[in-house]
Write an enzyme that holds these catalytic residues in place. Structure first.
Site, PDB file in Angstrom:
ATOM      1  N   SER A  52       0.705  -1.221   0.018  1.00  0.00           N
ATOM      2  CA  SER A  52       0.015  -0.208  -0.061  1.00  0.00           C
ATOM      3  C   SER A  52       0.717   1.285   0.066  1.00  0.00           C
ATOM      4  O   SER A  52       1.981   1.118   0.500  1.00  0.00           O
ATOM      5  CB  SER A  52      -0.833   0.053   1.171  1.00  0.00           C
ATOM      6  OG  SER A  52      -1.805  -0.989   1.178  1.00  0.00           O
ATOM      7  N   VAL A  89      -6.390   8.024   2.172  1.00  0.00           N
ATOM      8  CA  VAL A  89      -6.495   7.436   1.138  1.00  0.00           C
ATOM      9  C   VAL A  89      -5.370   6.367   0.941  1.00  0.00           C
ATOM     10  O   VAL A  89      -4.207   7.039   0.738  1.00  0.00           O
ATOM     11  CB  VAL A  89      -6.727   8.167  -0.061  1.00  0.00           C
ATOM     12  CG1 VAL A  89      -7.060   7.156  -1.301  1.00  0.00           C
ATOM     13  CG2 VAL A  89      -8.043   9.154  -0.003  1.00  0.00           C
ATOM     14  N   GLU A  90      -5.789   5.072   0.849  1.00  0.00           N
ATOM     15  CA  GLU A  90      -4.853   3.908   0.709  1.00  0.00           C
ATOM     16  C   GLU A  90      -5.212   3.415  -0.446  1.00  0.00           C
ATOM     17  O   GLU A  90      -6.311   2.787  -0.811  1.00  0.00           O
ATOM     18  CB  GLU A  90      -4.945   2.978   2.002  1.00  0.00           C
ATOM     19  CG  GLU A  90      -4.141   1.839   1.791  1.00  0.00           C
ATOM     20  CD  GLU A  90      -4.346   0.843   2.882  1.00  0.00           C
ATOM     21  OE1 GLU A  90      -3.720  -0.416   2.910  1.00  0.00           O
ATOM     22  OE2 GLU A  90      -5.151   1.020   4.034  1.00  0.00           O
ATOM     23  N   ILE A  91      -4.142   3.434  -1.366  1.00  0.00           N
ATOM     24  CA  ILE A  91      -4.022   2.566  -2.529  1.00  0.00           C
ATOM     25  C   ILE A  91      -3.252   1.219  -2.497  1.00  0.00           C
ATOM     26  O   ILE A  91      -2.058   1.372  -2.193  1.00  0.00           O
ATOM     27  CB  ILE A  91      -3.422   3.485  -3.908  1.00  0.00           C
ATOM     28  CG1 ILE A  91      -4.480   4.721  -3.979  1.00  0.00           C
ATOM     29  CG2 ILE A  91      -3.507   2.864  -5.063  1.00  0.00           C
ATOM     30  CD1 ILE A  91      -3.910   5.698  -4.991  1.00  0.00           C
TER      31      ILE A  91
END
Length: 129
Positions: free
Chosen positions: A112, A123-125
């Site tokens: 992540s 906001v974690e991608i």
């Protein structure tokens, strides 16, 4: 039994700034729709889900007990390499505040990166391992 998430709501300080961030940097589709009670609302669509955007201070009902901009922590899954996300985000002038780092997701391990949206939401991608 519950099967999937249809939508969630983000309370935001500025609909336009939020829309620019999520559609421009993250590639979501900005949409407008007519609510069941009338009136135009704004949302962001991605995959088969959407994020409804509620301006702070509105009286939309029902709603969270304390709708507050910047109180969310969201994790989005991707199939694009995180290196490509790092380049894309840099091109939009968005700082990565952490990562890539290993994390545990709902269905297994993730790698992540973390950023903040215009309201300060985390906001974690994440790329599934």
């Amino acid at each position: 039994m519950l099967t999937t998430l249809d939508h969630l709501v983000l309370t935001v300080a500025d609909i336009d700034a939020t829309t620019r961030f999520y559609s421009g940097a993250l590639g979501m589709e900005a949409i407008s729709f007519t609510a069941s009670g009338g009136g135009t609302r704004h949302a962001l669509r991605y995959g088969s889900q959407k994020i409804n955007l509620h301006p702070a201070g509105t009286a939309y009902e029902p709603r969270a007990r304390v709708p507050t901009p910047g109180s969310a922590d969201l994790c989005f899954l991707t199939d694009m390499p995180l290196e490509a996300w790092q380049s894309r985000l840099a091109g939009h002038g968005i700082e990565i505040i952490e990562g890539p780092v290993p994390r545990s997701g709902a269905t297994g391990p993730l790698m992540s990166i973390y950023i903040r949206d215009p309201d300060g939401n985390l906001v974690e991608i994440s790329l599934p391992d």
